[in-house]
Design a protein around this motif. Structure first.
Motif, mmCIF file in Angstrom:
data_model
loop_
_atom_site.group_PDB
_atom_site.id
_atom_site.type_symbol
_atom_site.label_atom_id
_atom_site.label_comp_id
_atom_site.label_asym_id
_atom_site.label_seq_id
_atom_site.Cartn_x
_atom_site.Cartn_y
_atom_site.Cartn_z
ATOM 1 N N LEU B 25 0.842 -1.199 0.000
ATOM 2 C CA LEU B 25 0.000 0.000 0.000
ATOM 3 C C LEU B 25 0.878 1.250 0.000
ATOM 4 O O LEU B 25 0.650 2.202 -0.747
ATOM 5 N N LEU B 27 3.945 1.474 -1.086
ATOM 6 C CA LEU B 27 4.581 1.593 -2.404
ATOM 7 C C LEU B 27 3.602 2.150 -3.437
ATOM 8 O O LEU B 27 3.942 3.045 -4.221
ATOM 9 N N VAL B 28 2.381 1.607 -3.438
ATOM 10 C CA VAL B 28 1.368 2.041 -4.399
ATOM 11 C C VAL B 28 1.139 3.538 -4.285
ATOM 12 O O VAL B 28 1.156 4.279 -5.274
ATOM 13 N N VAL B 29 0.961 3.980 -3.048
ATOM 14 C CA VAL B 29 0.603 5.386 -2.832
ATOM 15 C C VAL B 29 1.786 6.306 -3.120
ATOM 16 O O VAL B 29 1.627 7.402 -3.661
ATOM 17 N N THR B 31 4.533 5.684 -5.129
ATOM 18 C CA THR B 31 5.195 5.679 -6.436
ATOM 19 C C THR B 31 4.243 5.832 -7.613
ATOM 20 O O THR B 31 4.678 6.074 -8.716
ATOM 21 N N ASN B 32 2.924 5.650 -7.399
ATOM 22 C CA ASN B 32 1.986 5.758 -8.513
ATOM 23 C C ASN B 32 1.192 7.054 -8.381
ATOM 24 O O ASN B 32 0.493 7.250 -7.387
ATOM 25 N N GLN B 35 -2.972 6.589 -8.094
ATOM 26 C CA GLN B 35 -3.428 6.033 -6.828
ATOM 27 C C GLN B 35 -3.062 6.948 -5.664
ATOM 28 O O GLN B 35 -3.822 7.081 -4.705
ATOM 29 N N ILE B 38 -5.629 9.677 -5.432
ATOM 30 C CA ILE B 38 -6.880 9.180 -4.838
ATOM 31 C C ILE B 38 -6.720 9.042 -3.326
ATOM 32 O O ILE B 38 -7.578 9.435 -2.554
ATOM 33 N N TYR B 39 -5.548 8.495 -2.928
ATOM 34 C CA TYR B 39 -5.294 8.289 -1.501
ATOM 35 C C TYR B 39 -5.325 9.623 -0.754
ATOM 36 O O TYR B 39 -6.022 9.769 0.244
#
Lengths: 173, 278
Positions: B25, B27-29, B31-32, B35, B38-39
């Motif tokens: 989670l 990493l997603v938030v 590096t992307n 996403q 949205i976060y």
């Protein structure tokens, strides 16, 4: 023992390479319908030996997902889906447990438990993996119909590839 | 420590799963872009929702203070109304220049105990002789501005009320439309209705007419609402109507009241005593 490790290690490398070098480049729907991708790398988790400890399943899932993510340039998205797949594998296996239970010395392959059994098990795993992956990819359930469409279209074509793989190679371990 | 290891052996998969998902989670938030956006957005929505809740909860604690100050303010406003004034102008010629002085004052009070289920109900408010309250003052409900009862006895800080829901309560009330007046009594039972008696038979009554205080006493100013006519009938063998009145004030949930004081009560009382002594 070392044979199993070598087989799975080789499988890991081959699946990652096929996924990122071949399947990533295939564009089925075109620009107008980019809902279809082909994802077969969860097969690595699906085929891991039955005695693999739960936490190792999760960690291997993370490793596999991160390798895919490096090439897809989406750090964490494939990894979280693979971690999820690793985590739910024992529960899915319990769902499809044969009458006499599993022989922990083997891998969950069609060779041991039958073709139909394997397809049902692999399809469940793949579907859950894809749904989780597309959910994390969208990162919101606002587009739930979009997520469902992507999951189902990708699921159908990926499952076909997995069946083809099963028919051609019929893995023993 | 042993327990911790035992826990990991037993639930190792779940622990690893949670840790790995948290890492993913993160990493997603981080590096992307998509996403991550949205976060951040969802996070601010959630945090502002929590802040909103907290503010509302805090407001709730200040509510009683606000209600107290509003009750005080209302009492002051009620005193300014015409029916609370004593008209000092003596009408001697046609030139009318109203000169008024304060006749009724209103003091805000809070109900501290109350009953409506008995045949003789009672009520207590948190104002007493220290605040200038004395027996036989009127009590008016704060929300609906309608009659509640009369002060019966006082201690230093509290007063007992004889509410209209008491067998001995009798309040002078009149029909707003034509002015006929009678006594408002309560025969027990339903706390939302009372009976108005002694209305002469020749009075023209309509269901739905407003009943208000008559002003023929030192207790209430004229025109404080009592209720509306529900049904009426003639008492057999008498020449008077009895009217069932739907009470305006719901005594079952009353919280704030005003104590009504007539500033000229002593003068009036002395005069009436004199008349009755003759």
């Amino acid at each position: 023992m070392s044979n199993i490790v070598a087989t799975n290690g080789l499988r890991f490398i081959i699946f990652v390479l096929i996924q990122v070098l071949v399947l990533k480049g295939i564009d089925i729907g075109g620009a107008n319908f980019n809902y279809i991708s082909i994802i077969i790398y969860p097969l690595f988790i699906i085929l891991l030996p039955l005695r693999t400890p739960h936490s190792i399943l999760v960690l291997l899932g993370f490793l596999l997902g991160m390798c895919i993510d490096i090439f897809y340039d989406s750090y964490g998205i494939h990894a979280s889906a693979s971690v999820f797949s690793g985590y739910i594998r024992p529960y899915v296996l319990r769902l499809f447990a044969p009458k006499g239970g599993y022989n922990l010395n083997y891998s969950p392959v069609a060779n041991r438990y039958g073709f139909n059994w394997f397809i049902a098990y692999a399809a469940t795993m793949l579907f859950l993996h894809l749904f989780f992956y597309f959910s994390v990819d969208a990162f919101t359930f606002y587009y739930i119909s979009d997520i469902a469409l992507r999951t189902i279209s990708t699921f159908i074509i990926s499952l076909l590839i997995i069946i083809v793989y099963q028919v051609i190679f019929n893995p023993k371990e | 420590m042993r327990n911790l290891i035992f826990l990991f052996v037993k639930h190792g998969g779940t622990v690893t799963f949670v840790l790995m998902e948290l890492l993913c989670l993160y990493l997603v938030v981080e590096t992307n872009t998509e996403q991550g956006a949205i976060y951040t957005n969802s996070f601010s929505v959630i945090s502002s929702a929590i802040n909103n809740r907290a503010t509302k909860a805090k407001e709730h604690f200040y509510m009683s203070e606000v209600a107290d100050s509003l009750a005080r303010e209302n009492a002051a406003l009620l005193q300014e109304r015409d029916n609370a004034q004593f008209i000092k102008t003596v009408f001697k010629d046609s030139l009318l220049d109203l000169d008024t002085e304060q006749l009724y004052t209103f003091t805000a009070a809070k109900v501290v105990s109350n009953s409506v289920k008995l045949n003789n109900n009672s009520m207590t408010i948190n104002r007493g002789t220290n605040h200038g309250i004395r027996p036989s003052m009127g009590i008016v409900s704060a929300g609906s501005n309608s009659v509640v009862g009369i002060v019966k006895s006082c201690s230093k800080n509290y007063s007992r009320i004889l509410p209209i829901l008491h067998s001995q309560s009798k309040i002078s009330a009149s029909i707003k439309r034509n002015g006929y007046f009678g006594g408002l009594i309560w025969r027990g039972g339903d706390p939302t209705v009372a009976n108005l008696i002694d209305i002469p038979k020749h009075a023209n009554l309509i269901i739905g007419d407003t009943i208000q205080t008559s002003g023929y006493s030192t207790i209430f100013p004229e025109g404080i609402m009592v209720g509306i006519i529900d049904t009426f009938w003639t008492q057999p063998g008498t020449n008077f109507y009895e009217i069932k009145v739907d009470l305006r004030s719901d005594l079952g949930k009353i919280k704030y009241v005003y104590v009504v004081e007539n500033l000229k009560w002593r003068e009036l009382e002395d005069l009436e005593k004199e008349v009755s002594n003759e």
